[in-house]
Scaffold this motif. Structure first.
Motif, mmCIF file in Angstrom:
data_model
loop_
_atom_site.group_PDB
_atom_site.id
_atom_site.type_symbol
_atom_site.label_atom_id
_atom_site.label_comp_id
_atom_site.label_asym_id
_atom_site.label_seq_id
_atom_site.Cartn_x
_atom_site.Cartn_y
_atom_site.Cartn_z
ATOM 1 N N LEU A 24 -2.338 4.727 -6.830
ATOM 2 C CA LEU A 24 -3.243 4.255 -5.606
ATOM 3 C C LEU A 24 -4.399 5.618 -6.064
ATOM 4 C CD1 LEU A 24 -4.888 2.051 -4.896
ATOM 5 C CD2 LEU A 24 -3.866 2.473 -3.169
ATOM 6 N N GLN B 170 -9.125 5.019 -2.780
ATOM 7 C CA GLN B 170 -8.841 3.381 -2.247
ATOM 8 C C GLN B 170 -7.681 3.484 -1.291
ATOM 9 O OE1 GLN B 170 -7.458 1.814 -6.159
ATOM 10 N NE2 GLN B 170 -7.773 -0.262 -4.989
ATOM 11 N N ALA B 171 -7.061 4.267 -1.270
ATOM 12 C CA ALA B 171 -6.255 4.269 -0.232
ATOM 13 C C ALA B 171 -6.713 4.094 0.908
ATOM 14 C CB ALA B 171 -4.870 5.625 -0.597
ATOM 15 N N GLN C 144 2.811 2.293 -3.421
ATOM 16 C CA GLN C 144 1.196 2.540 -4.296
ATOM 17 C C GLN C 144 1.294 3.506 -4.421
ATOM 18 O OE1 GLN C 144 -1.909 -0.150 -4.019
ATOM 19 N NE2 GLN C 144 -0.988 -1.403 -5.930
ATOM 20 N N LEU D 278 1.136 -1.478 -0.254
ATOM 21 C CA LEU D 278 0.090 -0.335 0.395
ATOM 22 C C LEU D 278 1.008 1.577 0.109
ATOM 23 C CD1 LEU D 278 -2.597 1.685 0.276
ATOM 24 C CD2 LEU D 278 -1.981 1.211 2.528
#
Length: 180
Positions: free
Chosen positions: A125, A129-130, A119, A116
């Motif tokens: 991202l 979405q994060a 990204q 994560l």
């Protein structure tokens, strides 16, 4: 027939040992909730910094993002060490199955953080979405707090842990609203 004194003493010692085990578990549970609360707080800070970083197309808060990641990593290391100790203490408890299942969910969710972060740093991202990924990690941690409170043998301690859960959940919902 009168019971032998040695039999009586054995049962009193067994009772005392159960009491001690219960107190040890209670101490472990309180420490666990404290470590989870600290990690949730730091994840919330990282989520907010990541939101600012992503919404600025990487122009703002890059240095702060690295600091927030480091803070979370330290808290995560402390939590994982504590979970290892908890496993040794609670393996014989009948309700430990649900607790360990929840711990497995937390460990898996936390294992997703490095990907994560990469990204986010590469801005691959989108911000919503994060944020969802961070929210899911925090949700898993809060579910673990609830599970710990549900397995507490003492009703007073259970109420206190549930109050802590409710407070932390409210803080999380306010944090999500602020992030949006």
């Amino acid at each position: 027939m009168v019971a032998e004194p040695s039999t009586t003493i054995r049962f009193l010692l067994a009772s005392r040992q159960c009491e001690l085990n219960s107190l040890r578990y209670l101490l472990q549970s309180g420490e666990l909730v404290g470590k989870i609360s600290q990690l949730v707080h730091l994840l919330q800070r990282e989520r907010g910094t990541a939101n600012l970083f992503l919404c600025s197309d990487g122009r703002l808060f890059a240095d702060e993002l690295a600091l927030r990641e480091k803070d979370v990593q330290v808290a995560q290391t402390h939590l994982m060490a504590h979970l290892a100790g908890l496993e040794k203490m609670t393996a014989e408890l009948p309700q430990a199955s649900r607790l360990f299942s929840r711990v497995a969910s937390v460990v898996y969710a936390l294992s997703l953080l490095p990907a994560l972060r990469q990204q986010i740093r590469q801005r691959l991202l989108p911000q919503p979405q994060a944020m969802t990924f961070f929210n899911d990690i925090v949700r898993n941690l809060l579910a673990l707090v609830f599970e710990v409170s549900d397995t507490a043998a003492d009703p007073g301690i259970s109420r206190t842990l549930i109050a802590m859960f409710s407070f932390t959940q409210g803080k999380e919902l306010a944090g999500q609203e602020r992030a949006i």
